[in-house]
Structures are given as structure tokens and as C-alpha cells.
Design an enzyme around this catalytic site. Structure first.
Site, PDB file in Angstrom:
ATOM      1  CD  GLU A 235      29.111  40.792   3.498  1.00  0.00           C
ATOM      2  OE1 GLU A 235      28.877  40.473   4.674  1.00  0.00           O
ATOM      3  OE2 GLU A 235      29.213  39.979   2.571  1.00  0.00           O
TER       4      GLU A 235
ATOM      5  CG  HIS B  68      22.408  43.472  14.195  1.00  0.00           C
ATOM      6  ND1 HIS B  68      22.202  43.711  12.858  1.00  0.00           N
ATOM      7  CD2 HIS B  68      23.094  42.303  14.262  1.00  0.00           C
ATOM      8  CE1 HIS B  68      22.718  42.735  12.148  1.00  0.00           C
ATOM      9  NE2 HIS B  68      23.267  41.866  12.979  1.00  0.00           N
TER      10      HIS B  68
END
Length: 575
Positions: free
Chosen positions: A254, A560
Site C-alpha cells: 500500500e 483525491h
């Protein structure tokens, strides 16, 4: 020649060669080093521009028409245009291309001299520069269906190995028996791998088989191996815990998880460090037994929970190991079924096998007085292992640890880019109230499981026990007249060990050695595993602090919107 050395070479279709000419670049204008070429054209551009401006000023003063030019002025104009075209081609086009390619990679512009951090709800923190993105189009050969008569990789060196592979494929030799038949674990893995590829018609080309000690996993870590999976290991820290510094290894795929934890470690370090306390240390196992009636089950419950019988049961239990020491027995009845939860210390081992042996000894001992007892299973899920359960959250399992730190106001502002009041409010609404609304069981935290699983994989722990080991409640409150932040994590069931299982593998053993907890502590049995649990809790504290700060700072939406990681990944997959 090494028998398995050729197992990596597959038979490929002939690749289509890319014969497209190389695109000329502006920097190819002169056969000089790039910096000299740039210097020449920079100098040429500004010098001729100055010359032409000077000449045109003189013409205006002398009333000379501007369109009348001399040979030197013509040369200057041509040089100006040429140098301008070069500079535009070198800087303009490349700048636009690099700007577009960089649109989803730039890191946040933080006011810190250290590497910048980007954290989102999935704990992805960007610190690395963007990878070079090639715009060159390549032709990829279409996959062809492999003929059933040929192996996926080059034939094995010896005819004997080929015969064994064919026997495994035909079902004449069981795959699981290769190690015992051959006496060579590496050779067995290579033969099993080739047989698997031929049977499934699927390639394992990307799965490495060389460079691993297969003898070390025989009979204890993994059966029927065909290779091993590579996971990158990053280092977070130093984590200043109980006055000592630790570099924490984290194995994860990750992105940015390690960097996020590292930022939390930095904040803790600059604030004077964290403190941890071990509350309880005991592994559990709970068999389920059944009687003909609930009354009879209750009689055994009263017998087991009677303090007068504990010493007798402890002697029987402790025979299983010189490290196993029975701590307590708790029982729960469901009809005529009795669930008996044994708890014991296990030294530096995680202790599941140790406690199971002790439980087996006690059950055999009880058969003399309770001959009508029917043992249904050595584990009745009242333990509870590898699943979320309230009994672990309330009673604890493994190591129960609380870790705390006071983060200074200036550190919250400079390193974490937020303020104390916002963190306290967010923790209340997200980790406490939000988790309650979700019906969480042990999940009153932001992402404890991220850190726990990464450390577990790096240090050879059981990754499945991340389920209960990640039970955590994160608390935050303002202290010192609201200036500083007190943060704590309480983790009641961290299940770790420094001996046994995957801890003896070379890579995992190296990570344990980095933390100073490799193997068993002969002077103080159990101290290494307890220290490892404290390090896990301290690392979770750092990870919680960093992620919560990013959320409180309002960076999630920005990250994002600016870093469309999923789109980037999809574009890579499509290419």
C-alpha cells in the site's frame, strides 16, 4: 547445470520488433553535451536579440526604414529564429508533456524541510518522485494459446526430472510427497512448479523460485511450495518509545503507508517520545465439551472455576512446556455444552501450540472424574482466534498494551499541519461516535490494521491474527490548557511472538533483529515478545496520529482530486 535454473525460461512467441525511427529531439542540434548545447543557444538568442534591438533603435533615430536590412542583420534574424525554435522545442514541448504526466504525481507543497506527506483515508502517502512515463508506442504480440503437447518452460535438465514431472501430471506421484521422495526441497519445488504449469496451462513466470531456503519451511511453514511472493519492506522511524529508539520494518504494497507512519513517528519524537504499558500477557484456547444434561455441564464449570482446584489443574497444564504457565480458566455454558477458556503465559512464543497442548492434558485429566464428558473440539471459538469477538475486546488475548504520548502544540502545527481542537473533535466524531454508529467491535480507530498487518508480515507473525490484534481504541484530548494533544491507543489483544512459525525465516528474522527482539530472551523469557507488542502499539499510535491529522487538515478531497491514483493505475493496466 542447476536443474531448476532453467525453470524461469518460458517458450515465448517471437516478439514483434519495433523498427519505428527514433523521434529527433531538439537537443540533437549540436554534437555536444546537453548543458553546452543549451548554453550556446541561450547565449545566441539573447545576444542577437540585443543586437537587433540596438540596430533597430539606431534606424529609428536615423529615420532609416526598418525593412532595409544588412547582411549582418539577416544573419542575426536567422540566428534569432533558429535559437527560438530550439528553445521552444527543448523546453516548451517537454515542459507541457512533463506537466501533463506529472499532474497526478506531485506531492503537496508543505512548509517543512523534510519529505512532504500526502495521506488519504486509505492511508496512501506520496513521498516518491513520479515514475518516468514513456510516450513511445510499442507493439505487443497477441497472446497465443499454448499447445497442450509442449511444456510452458524449457524442459528440465535431467530425464529423471522429466519423468517425475510427467508422473505428477498423470497422478502417479502425489505432489505433496516430492520432498520425502527426492530428499531435496528445492528440486521438489521446481518439479512441482513445472508440473503445475503443465496441468493448468498457466505460467508462473513472475513468481520467483530461486533464492529461497525451502528446507527452512519444511514441516512448519508451508506445504507444497512452488515459489515465494516478494513484498517490499520499508522503515518507519525512529520511533521513540519508553526512552529507546526503534526503526520499524513494515512490509506492505500500500503506497505511502510507511511514509505516513514515519510522519507520526517524527511528531512523537519531537514531542519527547511515547510511553507504553503492558496490561496483560496470556494466550487463550477454549475447547467445547458436551454432556447429557446442562446440570452436568454446570458441575464441571463449578469444578474448573473453584480456586481450590486451580493448583491441581495448573500442574497438569504446565507439563506441556517449561514456558507454559496456566493463568486462569473461565467457562461459559450454552445448554448442555460447556466452553472452557484457558489462559496461560507462553514465553517469547505466540503460544497457540503451547496452550493447545496444555488444554489437551487437562481434558485427559478431567476424563477420570467426568467420564461422561464428550470433547467436541479442542477449539470452540470462545478463544477466540482469527475472528472479531467481544471476548477478546473485553478480556484480552495475547498482549494487552496501552501506549500514549503528548504531542506539543508547535509540532501539531508544523509537522501535522493541523490544530489540537480539530484533532480532538474529529477523533470524537469519527473514531468513537462514527464507529459506534457502524456497530464496530474493537474498531474504534482510524487504521490500526494497516500498521499491525505490515509489521506482522515483516516480522513473521501470523497475518490472519491481524483480525483481533488490530482491536484498538484511539483516544485524544487537549491538555495543558488546550495547547497540547494527549493521544493514546489501547490494544487488548496483540498476538505476537519472536520464536516459532515464520519468525525463523531469514527475512523475517532480520527484521526482528533490527528491532532487537530476535529469538527467545534466555535471561527474561517473554520479554522479547512483550517488547515487540509494545513496538506494534507505538507504531499504531504514530499511524493514527498522522492519518487523523491529514483528515483534520481537510486534505482528503484535495488529494483525491489532485492525485487520481485509480485512473493512473487503470491507464497503466490498459497500456
Amino acid at each position: 547445470m542447476d536443474t531448476t535454473g532453467r525453470l524461469h525460461h518460458r517458450k515465448h512467441a517471437t516478439p514483434v520488433e519495433d523498427r519505428s525511427p527514433t523521434t529527433p529531439k531538439a537537443s540533437d542540434a549540436l554534437p555536444l553535451p546537453l548543458y553546452l548545447t543549451n548554453a550556446v543557444f541561450f547565449t545566441l538568442f539573447f545576444s542577437v536579440a540585443y543586437y537587433l534591438l540596438h540596430r533597430w533603435r539606431d534606424k529609428i533615430r536615423n529615420s532609416t526604414p526598418l525593412h532595409i536590412v544588412t547582411l549582418s542583420e539577416i544573419v542575426a534574424i536567422v540566428s534569432l529564429i533558429a535559437s527560438f525554435i530550439y528553445l521552444l522545442g527543448f523546453f516548451g514541448i517537454d515542459f507541457v508533456q512533463s506537466f501533463i504526466a506529472r499532474a497526478s504525481h506531485d506531492v503537496w507543497d508543505l512548509e517543512d524541510t523534510d519529505p512532504n506527506y500526502l495521506i488519504d483515508e486509505d492511508h496512501r502517502l506520496v513521498t516518491c518522485p513520479p515514475a518516468n512515463i514513456s510516450t513511445k508506442t510499442t507493439i505487443i504480440a497477441a497472446p497465443t494459446k499454448l499447445p497442450t503437447s509442449e511444456p510452458l518452460i524449457a524442459p528440465l535438465v535431467s530425464e529423471e526430472d522429466e519423468m517425475i514431472v510427467n508422473s505428477v501430471v498423470d497422478g502417479k506421484i502425489p505432489s505433496y510427497s516430492l520432498e520425502s521422495k527426492l530428499g531435496d526441497c528445492k528440486r521438489a519445488a521446481a518439479i512441482r512448479r513445472e508440473a503445475l504449469q503443465r496441468m493448468t496451462r498457466r505460467s508462473l513466470e513472475g513468481l520467483p523460485v530461486e533464492g529461497f531456503d525451502y528446507e527452512s519451511i519444511l514441516g512448519q511453514c508451508c506445504e507444497m511450495p512452488v515459489g515465494y511472493v516478494q513484498i517490499p519492506v520499508g522503515i518507519a522511524g525512529p520511533l521513540l518509545l519508553n526512552g529507546r529508539e526503534y526503526s520499524v520494518p513494515m512490509a506492505t504494497t500500500e503506497g505511502c503507508l510507511v511514509a505516513s507512519t514515519n510522519r507520526g513517528c517524527k511528531a512523537i519524537y519531537l514531542s519527547g517520545g511515547a510511553t507504553s504499558v503492558l496490561l496483560k500477557d496470556g494466550m487463550t484456547r477454549a475447547p467445547v465439551v458436551r454432556f447429557a444434561s446442562a446440570t452436568r455441564a454446570a458441575e464441571l464449570k463449578f469444578f474448573l472455576e473453584d480456586p481450590d482446584n486451580f493448583d491441581t489443574l495448573a500442574v497438569v497444564f504446565n507439563k506441556s512446556s517449561r514456558f507454559a504457565r496456566l493463568q486462569g480458566i473461565k467457562c461459559s455454558i450454552a445448554g448442555k455444552n460447556l466452553y472452557i477458556r484457558f489462559s496461560c503465559s507462553t514465553g517469547d512464543a505466540m503460544g497457540m501450540n503451547m496452550v493447545s497442548k496444555g488444554v489437551q492434558n487437562v481434558l485427559e485429566f478431567l476424563q477420570s472424574d467426568f467420564s461422561d464428558m464428550d470433547v467436541i473440539g479442542i477449539s470452540g471459538n470462545f478463544c477466540s482466534d482469527k475472528k472479531p469477538a467481544a471476548v477478546n475486546w473485553i478480556e484480552g488475548r495475547g498482549k494487552s498494551v496501552v501506549c500514549e504520548a503528548i504531542i506539543k502544540e508547535e509540532v501539531v502545527k508544523k509537522v501535522l499541519k493541523t490544530n489540537v481542537a480539530s484533532l480532538v473533535e474529529l477523533n470524537m466524531l469519527k473514531n468513537l461516535a462514527g464507529s459506534a454508529v457502524a456497530g464496530a467491535l474493537g474498531g474504534f480507530n482510524a487504521h490500526a490494521g494497516n500498521i499491525v498487518s505490515a509489521i506482522f508480515i515483516a516480522t513473521g507473525q501470523d497475518p490472519a491474527q491481524n483480525v483481533e490484534s488490530s482491536h484498538c481504541i484511539t483516544m485524544m484530548e487537549a491538555v495543558n490548557d488546550g495547547k497540547d494533544l494527549h493521544i493514546s491507543v489501547t490494544m487488548p489483544s496483540i498476538e505476537v511472538g519472536t520464536v516459532g512459525g515464520g519468525t525463523q525465516l531469514a527475512s523475517q528474522s532480520a527484521c526482528l533483529n533490527l528491532l532487537g527482539v530476535k529469538g527467545a530472551n534466555k535471561e527474561s523469557p517473554g520479554s522479547n515478545s512483550r517488547l515487540l507488542a509494545a513496538i506494534v502499539a507505538g507504531s499504531v499510535l504514530a499511524g493514527e496520529l498522522s492519518l487523523m491529522s491529514a483528515i483534520a487538515a481537510g486534505q482528503l478531497v484535495k488529494s483525491h482530486m489532485k492525485y487520481n491514483r485509480s485512473s493512473k493505475d487503470m491507464s497503466k493496466a490498459a497500456s
